[in-house]
Design a protein around this motif. Structure first.
Motif, short mmCIF file in Angstrom:
data_model
loop_
_atom_site.label_atom_id
_atom_site.label_comp_id
_atom_site.label_asym_id
_atom_site.label_seq_id
_atom_site.Cartn_x
_atom_site.Cartn_y
_atom_site.Cartn_z
N TRP A 169 -3.24 13.89 2.53
CA TRP A 169 -2.69 12.53 2.26
C TRP A 169 -3.65 11.76 1.04
O TRP A 169 -4.86 11.71 1.31
CB TRP A 169 -2.58 11.67 3.50
N GLU A 191 1.14 5.59 0.66
CA GLU A 191 0.37 7.10 1.28
C GLU A 191 1.45 8.15 0.54
O GLU A 191 2.59 8.09 0.30
CB GLU A 191 0.47 7.34 2.66
N TRP A 192 0.58 8.89 -0.15
CA TRP A 192 1.35 10.14 -0.86
C TRP A 192 0.57 11.44 -0.37
O TRP A 192 -0.35 11.57 -0.59
CB TRP A 192 1.37 10.00 -2.41
N ASN A 193 1.42 12.72 -0.34
CA ASN A 193 0.96 13.88 0.11
C ASN A 193 1.57 14.85 -0.50
O ASN A 193 2.98 14.98 -0.87
CB ASN A 193 0.79 14.08 1.55
N THR A 212 -5.96 4.79 -6.44
CA THR A 212 -6.70 5.50 -5.35
C THR A 212 -8.04 5.71 -5.60
O THR A 212 -8.55 6.07 -6.65
CB THR A 212 -5.77 6.81 -4.88
N SER A 272 0.87 -1.08 -0.06
CA SER A 272 -0.09 0.13 0.02
C SER A 272 0.87 1.27 0.06
O SER A 272 1.98 1.32 0.14
CB SER A 272 -0.93 -0.04 1.37
N PHE A 328 -4.25 7.74 -0.03
CA PHE A 328 -4.03 6.33 0.00
C PHE A 328 -4.37 5.73 -1.14
O PHE A 328 -5.19 5.75 -1.68
CB PHE A 328 -4.60 6.01 1.30
N GLU A 387 10.02 5.30 3.31
CA GLU A 387 9.70 6.82 2.82
C GLU A 387 10.59 7.53 1.89
O GLU A 387 11.82 7.40 2.05
CB GLU A 387 9.71 7.40 4.45
#
Length: 248
Positions: free
Chosen positions: A143, A135-137, A164, A133, A145, A191
């Motif tokens: 964020w 998560e990008w912001n 997403t 999975s 997901f 990360e």
């Protein structure tokens, strides 16, 4: 946003794929078993995905072995409809089927009557041996997901495709930079930074006029390039991907 059903996933995420000729279905299923191609499984109305491998083709069912599932996971305990997606180097397949209740880590699937296929991938990408999975912001409060569909590797650091859920209110723009966190099924993270390079917006009702999709629920298929600033970041990503990518 309400999670999409597996039918809605199939109609939106894979609407541009071809239907494999009926005569090819047995060959494709045998290939999944013989090459050990991992399948990503999407359960009805659940956002968590799992990986499995075809172990046997029986008279009336396909036997799968679940891989890397969390302890006491009951996602497949009661059976039901499931979407199966398998990514190879030269083609990818997707199909809907029914699963019987899980016995240990083994699932029985009914044979699909229709398989969608995408051939001749433009860039070499690597299928996943385990579910990942992401998560990008763009900023701390925003964020995104989703599920990683595949990875690409290269001298520039490589990248990934992410699917997403999208309620139509978030305008994605290629060139946006943000922090990305990847997670394996066991929780191990990586990360780094990633640049958004590709945006494919797909509405649930299969509308193809991208200018008319604001506020419409559906999917976004996002293509990212990893931005690796030093050898330490490259080494950390390589360590994370060890065991994640299926390589021949």
């Amino acid at each position: 946003m309400q999670p999409l059903s597996v039918d809605e996933r199939l109609q939106t995420q894979f609407f541009h794929w071809d239907t494999a000729p009926e005569a090819e279905l047995p060959e494709l299923l045998i290939s999944l078993r013989s090459h050990g191609t991992p399948l990503t499984l999407f359960r009805e109305y659940q956002q968590q995905s799992f990986t499995a491998q075809v172990t046997r083709l029986m008279g009336k069912s396909i036997q799968l072995e679940l891989q890397n599932t969390p302890p006491r996971c009951e996602t497949y305990l009661f059976g039901g409809k499931v979407l199966c997606v398998g990514y190879g180097k030269d083609y990818a397949v997707a199909f809907l089927t029914q699963t019987s209740p899980e016995e240990g880590n083994v699932l029985q699937l009914t044979y699909p009557s229709r398989i969608l296929i995408r051939r001749g991938r433009r860039h070499e990408r690597f299928r996943l041996a385990v579910a990942v999975s992401a998560e990008w912001n763009k900023n701390v409060e925003e964020w995104i997901f989703g599920d990683v569909m595949d990875f690409s590797l290269g001298e520039d650091g490589g990248g990934m495709h992410l699917v997403t859920y999208d309620d139509g209110t978030r305008p994605f723009q290629p060139g946006e930079l943000g922090r990305v966190i990847l997670r394996k099924a066991d929780g191990e993270p990586w990360e780094g930074m990633a640049e958004l390079r590709r945006v494919d917006r797909m509405a649930v009702d299969e509308r193809q006029d991208y200018g008319e999709l604001e506020g419409t629920s559906g999917f976004s298929m996002l293509g990212f390039a990893f931005l690796l600033k030093n050898p330490e970041q490259t080494s950390a990503l390589e360590h994370f991907l060890d065991g994640v990518l299926e390589r021949e």
